[in-house]
Design an enzyme around this catalytic site. Sequence first.
Site, mmCIF file in Angstrom:
data_model
loop_
_atom_site.group_PDB
_atom_site.id
_atom_site.type_symbol
_atom_site.label_atom_id
_atom_site.label_comp_id
_atom_site.label_asym_id
_atom_site.label_seq_id
_atom_site.Cartn_x
_atom_site.Cartn_y
_atom_site.Cartn_z
ATOM 1 N N HIS A 4 23.217 16.491 3.133
ATOM 2 C CA HIS A 4 21.960 16.591 3.849
ATOM 3 C C HIS A 4 22.178 15.388 4.821
ATOM 4 C CE1 HIS A 4 17.352 16.150 3.896
ATOM 5 N NE2 HIS A 4 17.802 16.984 4.949
ATOM 6 N N GLY A 48 19.345 10.425 4.878
ATOM 7 C CA GLY A 48 18.293 10.312 4.231
ATOM 8 C C GLY A 48 17.474 11.420 4.147
ATOM 9 N N SER A 74 13.890 13.642 4.348
ATOM 10 C CA SER A 74 13.230 14.389 5.481
ATOM 11 C C SER A 74 12.295 13.381 5.911
ATOM 12 C CB SER A 74 12.527 15.675 5.127
ATOM 13 O OG SER A 74 13.611 16.726 4.672
ATOM 14 N N GLY A 79 14.080 9.895 10.229
ATOM 15 C CA GLY A 79 14.688 9.890 11.454
ATOM 16 C C GLY A 79 15.775 10.143 11.878
ATOM 17 N N LYS A 80 16.609 10.878 10.996
ATOM 18 C CA LYS A 80 17.941 11.404 11.355
ATOM 19 C C LYS A 80 18.143 11.977 12.623
ATOM 20 C CE LYS A 80 17.990 14.085 7.463
ATOM 21 N NZ LYS A 80 16.909 13.756 6.755
ATOM 22 N N SER A 81 17.447 13.035 12.892
ATOM 23 C CA SER A 81 17.527 13.763 14.316
ATOM 24 C C SER A 81 17.064 12.923 15.211
ATOM 25 C CB SER A 81 16.756 15.121 14.229
ATOM 26 O OG SER A 81 17.266 16.059 13.239
ATOM 27 N N ASP A 93 20.966 18.044 10.401
ATOM 28 C CA ASP A 93 20.104 18.251 9.097
ATOM 29 C C ASP A 93 21.221 18.436 8.122
ATOM 30 O OD1 ASP A 93 17.727 17.918 7.795
ATOM 31 O OD2 ASP A 93 17.628 19.862 7.897
ATOM 32 N N ARG A 145 17.778 -7.776 5.179
ATOM 33 C CA ARG A 145 17.897 -8.615 6.502
ATOM 34 C C ARG A 145 19.439 -8.854 6.588
ATOM 35 N NH1 ARG A 145 15.113 -14.266 8.304
ATOM 36 N NH2 ARG A 145 16.144 -14.378 10.210
#
Length: 143
Positions: free
Chosen positions: A11, A26, A28, A31-33, A50, A102
């Site tokens: 995924h 990550g 759904s 912010g992958k796309s 996706d 960080r």
Amino acid sequence: MARSLSSDTLHATTVAIDGRAVLLAGVSGTGKSDLALRLIDRGAILISDDYTLVKRIEGQLIATAPQTIAGCMEVRGIGIVPMPHADAPVALLVDLFDKVERMPAEPLMRAIAGVDIPVVKLAALEASAPIKVELALKMWGAA
């Protein structure tokens, strides 16, 4: 000589930067796309949106799109958009989260289809995320 072949479907939205695949993984809505679209705007090429098929061929992990979604990207608010696409050897996996450490010491490693890939954790929706992906690829991306 027999070829060593193993595969997994992940995924993940995947782009190629300078011929090396970066898996953006990550849940759904992380912010992958969106991150992939910003990387494409900076010169990356779509591999798959996706879901990404990764195949181990003779010890190397190759990212490709499942045939049903090859060359297509879902752009939220616009719909399914046709895009040029390619396959590429996997160099880096980026795990996407809302908040990240960080100062991590160095990337983790994760075995995918029997091949160890460096992993970094980033927040996809930060304005600097595309630049951070490119920096991580330069620093830790597998050759």
